[in-house]
Write an enzyme that holds these catalytic residues in place. Structure first.
Site, PDB file in Angstrom:
ATOM      1  N   HIS A  46       3.545  -2.004   3.263  1.00 43.32           N
ATOM      2  CA  HIS A  46       3.876  -0.742   2.673  1.00 43.32           C
ATOM      3  C   HIS A  46       4.553  -0.752   1.510  1.00 43.32           C
ATOM      4  O   HIS A  46       6.024  -1.346   2.319  1.00 43.32           O
ATOM      5  CB  HIS A  46       3.622  -0.236   3.698  1.00 43.32           C
ATOM      6  CG  HIS A  46       2.213  -0.476   4.408  1.00 43.32           C
ATOM      7  ND1 HIS A  46       2.079  -1.702   5.560  1.00 43.32           N
ATOM      8  CD2 HIS A  46       0.906   0.363   4.144  1.00 43.32           C
ATOM      9  CE1 HIS A  46       0.935  -1.063   5.630  1.00 43.32           C
ATOM     10  NE2 HIS A  46       0.503   0.167   4.369  1.00 43.32           N
ATOM     11  N   HIS A  80      -6.120   3.158  -4.482  1.00 39.10           N
ATOM     12  CA  HIS A  80      -6.034   3.474  -2.974  1.00 39.10           C
ATOM     13  C   HIS A  80      -6.499   4.952  -2.722  1.00 39.10           C
ATOM     14  O   HIS A  80      -6.287   5.195  -1.708  1.00 39.10           O
ATOM     15  CB  HIS A  80      -5.087   2.945  -2.534  1.00 39.10           C
ATOM     16  CG  HIS A  80      -4.880   3.138  -1.398  1.00 39.10           C
ATOM     17  ND1 HIS A  80      -5.864   2.168  -0.612  1.00 39.10           N
ATOM     18  CD2 HIS A  80      -3.275   2.859   0.426  1.00 39.10           C
ATOM     19  CE1 HIS A  80      -5.509   1.832   0.907  1.00 39.10           C
ATOM     20  NE2 HIS A  80      -3.889   2.735   0.687  1.00 39.10           N
ATOM     21  N   ASP A 132       1.080  -1.142  -0.439  1.00 43.24           N
ATOM     22  CA  ASP A 132      -0.503  -0.169  -0.087  1.00 43.24           C
ATOM     23  C   ASP A 132       0.555   1.343   0.161  1.00 43.24           C
ATOM     24  O   ASP A 132       2.238   1.344   0.273  1.00 43.24           O
ATOM     25  CB  ASP A 132      -0.315  -0.681   0.861  1.00 43.24           C
ATOM     26  CG  ASP A 132      -1.638  -0.613   1.052  1.00 43.24           C
ATOM     27  OD1 ASP A 132      -3.023  -0.554   1.652  1.00 43.24           O
ATOM     28  OD2 ASP A 132      -2.441  -1.584   0.237  1.00 43.24           O
ATOM     29  N   HIS A 155      -5.049   9.318  -0.108  1.00 41.40           N
ATOM     30  CA  HIS A 155      -5.426   8.832   1.064  1.00 41.40           C
ATOM     31  C   HIS A 155      -6.132   8.623   2.483  1.00 41.40           C
ATOM     32  O   HIS A 155      -5.668   9.541   3.024  1.00 41.40           O
ATOM     33  CB  HIS A 155      -3.479   8.000   1.635  1.00 41.40           C
ATOM     34  CG  HIS A 155      -3.234   6.383   2.833  1.00 41.40           C
ATOM     35  ND1 HIS A 155      -3.575   7.018   4.293  1.00 41.40           N
ATOM     36  CD2 HIS A 155      -2.998   5.795   2.657  1.00 41.40           C
ATOM     37  CE1 HIS A 155      -3.629   5.980   4.262  1.00 41.40           C
ATOM     38  NE2 HIS A 155      -3.208   4.654   3.296  1.00 41.40           N
TER      39      HIS A 155
END
Length: 271
Positions: free
Chosen positions: A241, A145, A94, A149
């Site tokens: 991540h 995503h 991510d 964010h």
């Protein structure tokens, strides 16, 4: 001089000296004046002794209060993809693409001959379109995503959610014309029924996870590997991540995470 005269002279001298000392002393007149100074640190009050911290539990740090990418205490809504649907494990990364860490993650994946899903942030896609193109070129999947964010996106008006997700997908396809974006992942795992519904309207499967080694908090690589090992089950979706901060520990953990996943269940691409 007689002893009596000497004694009298000494007494007089002593009286004179005592009077001078009193005259030089500073005396308060009226109420005592306040004294101004920097405030002292508060002294903690006495209380019951603290309970001992269990062995192996890390002490809290100042960053511990910062929210991490994990769901709130409210139940997750229906309709989330949380497993691969097969025995194999899926690796997801991510918050990229990041010019410092995404290439290092890609190199680890290439070296160990596995594919992953990259959940990319729109503003990062716009800054680093070449990295998005490389992700696709090397056989990995893309996941929307959100544009910035935004962990609270699911609480916003439906039209705003739609615009955010659509903008991100368009940025991905500007970087890679015709790119497939089959998944959406809500930042922070803060899903709402509204954001799930909008993702599906836009042709994306809402993608959650069921193994979170909390690499976003930057624990040592060995800790990340151990947490993944302890959480793995058939069909697990692992949250890692490649963006959002220094990901040196995650990169260092990749070899161990991949080896453990391969050994137990295999690594698969999400379908």
């Amino acid at each position: 001089m007689t002893p009596r005269v000497l004694a009298a002279a000494g007494a007089a001298l002593l009286l004179l000296l005592t009077g001078c000392g009193e005259g030089t002393a500073v005396r308060s007149v009226g109420p005592t004046a306040p004294v101004f100074s920097h405030p002292a640190e508060a002294t903690p009050t006495a209380g019951p002794p603290e309970s001992p911290v269990p062995s192996g539990v890390p002490s809290p740090s100042p960053s511990a209060s910062k929210p991490g990418p994990k769901p709130t205490g409210t139940p997750l809504p229906a309709g989330l993809r949380r497993t691969t649907g097969a025995r194999g494990v899926a690796l997801t990364f991510d918050d990229g693409p990041d010019p410092a860490w995404t290439p290092k993650v890609l190199e680890q994946l290439r070296r160990h001959q596995v594919t992953a899903t990259f959940c990319v942030v729109g503003t990062r896609v716009r800054k680093h379109p070449g990295l998005v193109a490389r992700i696709v070129r090397e056989g990995h999947q893309l996941c929307n995503h959100s544009w910035r964010h935004d962990v609270d996106l699911g609480d916003r008006p439906r039209a705003e959610i739609h615009a955010d997700l659509d903008r991100t997908t368009r940025a991905i396809r500007a970087a890679v014309p015709g790119a497939k974006v089959p998944f959406y992942r809500q930042p922070g795992g803060r899903w709402t029924p509204e954001v799930v519904a909008v993702a599906r309207e836009l042709g994306m499967t809402p993608l959650h996870w069921n193994v979170d080694p909390r690499d976003w908090a930057k624990p040592p690589a060995a800790t990340i590997v151990a947490r993944v090992r302890d959480g793995l089950r058939p069909g697990s979706v692992v949250l890692l991540h490649d963006g959002g901060g220094n990901r040196a520990a995650t990169v260092a953990a990749c070899a161990g995470v991949i080896a453990e996943s391969k050994r137990r269940y295999g690594v698969t691409k999400l379908r």
